[in-house]
Design a protein around this motif. Structure first.
Motif, PDB file in Angstrom:
ATOM      1  N   UNK A 136      46.296  91.003 -18.370  1.00 36.03           N
ATOM      2  CA  UNK A 136      45.031  90.293 -18.469  1.00 36.03           C
ATOM      3  C   UNK A 136      43.902  91.134 -17.883  1.00 36.03           C
ATOM      4  N   UNK A 137      42.765  91.066 -18.477  1.00 34.11           N
ATOM      5  CA  UNK A 137      41.610  91.791 -17.951  1.00 34.11           C
ATOM      6  C   UNK A 137      40.838  90.880 -17.006  1.00 34.11           C
ATOM      7  N   UNK A 138      41.029  91.139 -15.735  1.00 33.34           N
ATOM      8  CA  UNK A 138      40.424  90.252 -14.740  1.00 33.34           C
ATOM      9  C   UNK A 138      38.904  90.324 -14.763  1.00 33.34           C
ATOM     10  N   UNK A 139      38.360  91.453 -15.208  1.00 32.78           N
ATOM     11  CA  UNK A 139      36.900  91.550 -15.246  1.00 32.78           C
ATOM     12  C   UNK A 139      36.337  90.518 -16.218  1.00 32.78           C
ATOM     13  N   UNK A 140      36.906  90.514 -17.382  1.00 36.08           N
ATOM     14  CA  UNK A 140      36.423  89.583 -18.408  1.00 36.08           C
ATOM     15  C   UNK A 140      36.610  88.145 -17.944  1.00 36.08           C
TER      16      UNK A 140
ATOM     17  N   UNK B 275      36.961  87.044 -14.850  1.00 33.80           N
ATOM     18  CA  UNK B 275      36.080  86.743 -13.731  1.00 33.80           C
ATOM     19  C   UNK B 275      34.653  86.510 -14.197  1.00 33.80           C
ATOM     20  N   UNK B 276      34.242  87.343 -15.129  1.00 39.59           N
ATOM     21  CA  UNK B 276      32.879  87.238 -15.633  1.00 39.59           C
ATOM     22  C   UNK B 276      32.650  85.859 -16.221  1.00 39.59           C
TER      23      UNK B 276
ATOM     24  N   UNK C 274      36.296  85.344  -8.476  1.00 36.70           N
ATOM     25  CA  UNK C 274      37.027  86.608  -8.419  1.00 36.70           C
ATOM     26  C   UNK C 274      38.455  86.502  -7.910  1.00 36.70           C
TER      27      UNK C 274
END
Lengths: 343, 343
Positions: free
Chosen positions: A50-54, A56-57, A62
């Motif tokens: 999973x892309x945590x940046x996406x 989280x955004x 976070x």
DNA sequence: ACGAAAAATGCAATCGATTGTATTGTGTTT
DNA sequence: AAACACAATACAATCGATTGCATTTTTCGT
């Protein structure tokens, strides 16, 4: 190096929509069990992460908790961090850790970094010279919880976790008096910090209750390092008559002082009975073993982290728990124990 | 609570495009000085903070370095972390820290968390029982640098930072022999770990060079805690004849052992000369002070972090530096120093 | 004052997951 | 077989910063 797999890749492969993949991966009830199983299996096979940046955004959080401590390389703090890490990790949160190196300046810059990295909460034990709350205000403004532990700062919105330093210091000083001490020196730390000022106050109170007049010339304030302890020993040896008791606000300094005193031929506890604070590992190694106050950093860390996690998960009111006082215990060892028969 | 300010808000207020704001904030050369100043000023006034999620998502990097250590609450590791934190922080990176609690299982799950949180690099000191590299493979596959320190793991793609444990152990054993020891016990840790196996090998080599036959019954392997040291003392006392030297693979255990030996009336160093490893704070507190090997964790942490940062910034070839050996020094104290006149 | 080069700025796609709402599909009831 | 409920899935906008390329503005030589 392979390209990173996204939910779109999984969706394409299975001929379903990315929305379903997203829901399937997080066990959303609106996706059928069969599809879920298929999604998870495929994600696994394709090496998806999973892309945590996406995430989280989109979710505006976070899952990271920030910690600012004075120093990382202190036995007590390492214990605290271990406790925090354990709880935080068990709850799928991660830890940002930084040290202020005992200056407010670095503490402020660390706080700013934490803010920009959008931690969900902040655990702080303040630096030696912190006098202002300004660097924490942005957190309060944004409703990001700030919890203080051990070295706390008074603020209506910030819970505090600590031990009853006043009572512990009172008890330990009382103990010295019971052992026959009449002239007790206190070595303390920066009085800005609750932990040190309360220990000092507890010491004073014990003197008072035992009708011993407080004498300010018996109080030495330093930075509580081992070296400072050795220096303090020099001052003590100049006192005339010599004191017969010594209460130091932490063990490291107490041990440094004891070593110096012993070198000058002082007998502990018979000439001077000594007590420290913290139950540092060195306290059991020094001879004679050091009487001290035990308070487990690990527990304090766990307590602080649990409070934080509970707030983040339940959004319960943080102000309800404004203070959390942990238990501490007096550990009496030979450094303060005089043979009763001699008295 | 105010709404978070974005570059779009700033752009709208100044009647310019978000692209220019973005460039202006990061001092891009294609934006005029006047506009830049205006943007920064306005951002400041509006209380803007950059959204690292969005930025990370777009840039595909997190500016976060992960650290996995066996335990946080060890004096040595706390020193290492302090060193790492200093370097990392000075370079605008942040730290994710977690502990494996000495099990490969937790180490693997921590590694996975680090992976999902998309750390830009990983610094690792492996757990007691780590036998497989599997949990680090995903990093290698994705070209995410993994650097081992102190307790290292051999892998072509991963630089290692450590001290010459073999030589240090050789030197310290040699020293014991020079002090007249003929029957030297070694207390070591899990031989899976380089640090302990190399110390053991160094010990053996020193015996060999001095024509002392290696005797496996003089080797005790345990977990190097203070308690294990006390237990080992029991075993030592059963040996007949008693050994006259003792080399322990870490100070904590050495101190625990010394305390137990002293309690049984053994004189150190005259009956048994003792040496440890690590230069733990307790080594200077125990009586007699403990001979040991000093290697500063702080330096090791700095070195590891610097190597990582340099790689991340310059994308220089990591494989160029495969090993980095730091200095260590023998510190001779009274626990191993015999009066030469007696011999 | 004109055109060309250089400087400054804008446009619009992109990064990948999430989620409110719309749509399709399945099954049940009468 | 029509009508309806409900489960399963799809659509499409959104989060906010970045950046290649296009466009506008400024500068400067002649």
């Amino acid at each position: 190096m392979q390209k990173e797999i996204t939910i779109y890749d999984i969706a394409a492969k299975l001929n379903i929509s990315a929305a379903t993949v997203s829901r399937g991966l997080k066990d959303h009830p609106r996706v059928s069990k069969a599809t879920k199983k298929l999604i998870v299996k495929t994600a696994d096979e394709m090496g998806y992460r999973s892309n945590s940046f996406a995430s989280n955004l989109r979710k505006k959080q976070s899952n990271v908790i920030g910690v600012i401590v004075p120093r990382l390389n202190s036995n007590f703090m390492a214990d605290v961090l271990a406790g925090i890490e354990k709880v935080v990790n068990n709850n799928n949160y991660n830890l940002f850790i930084s040290q202020s190196l005992e200056t407010m300046k670095k503490e402020a810059s660390n706080a700013k970094a934490m803010l920009n990295n959008r931690v969900d909460g902040l655990l702080v034990s303040v630096a030696y010279d912190t006098t202002s709350f300004d660097h924490f205000e942005p957190f309060i403004k944004r409703n990001i919880p700030v919890i203080f532990f051990d070295r706390v700062f008074d603020h209506a919105m910030c819970p505090q976790i600590y031990i009853d330093n006043y009572k512990a210091a009172f008890d330990i000083t009382n103990h010295l008096i019971k052992q026959g001490c009449k002239k007790i020196v206190h070595i303390g730390g920066n009085q800005l910090r609750n932990v040190y000022s309360e220990r000092f106050q507890g010491y004073k109170k014990a003197l008072e209750e035992n009708h011993i007049e407080f004498d300010n010339s018996l109080v030495i304030i330093n930075d509580l390092t081992s070296e400072a302890g050795a220096e303090a020993a020099g001052e003590i040896l100049k006192m005339d008559p010599l004191p017969d008791g010594l209460f130091v606000a932490n063990d490291i300094c107490a041990v440094g002082c004891m070593q110096a005193l012993k070198k000058e031929g002082i007998n502990i506890p018979d000439d001077i009975a000594v007590a420290g604070f913290n139950n540092d590992p060195t306290a059991t190694v020094i001879e004679p073993p050091l009487t001290t106050v035990n308070y487990k950093g690990h527990e304090m860390g766990e307590a602080a982290a649990k409070l934080m996690i509970n707030y983040l998960l339940d959004k319960q009111d943080l102000q309800q728990t404004h203070g959390l006082i942990l238990r501490s215990e007096l550990i009496i060892r030979e450094s303060s124990l005089r043979d009763k028969s001699k008295q």
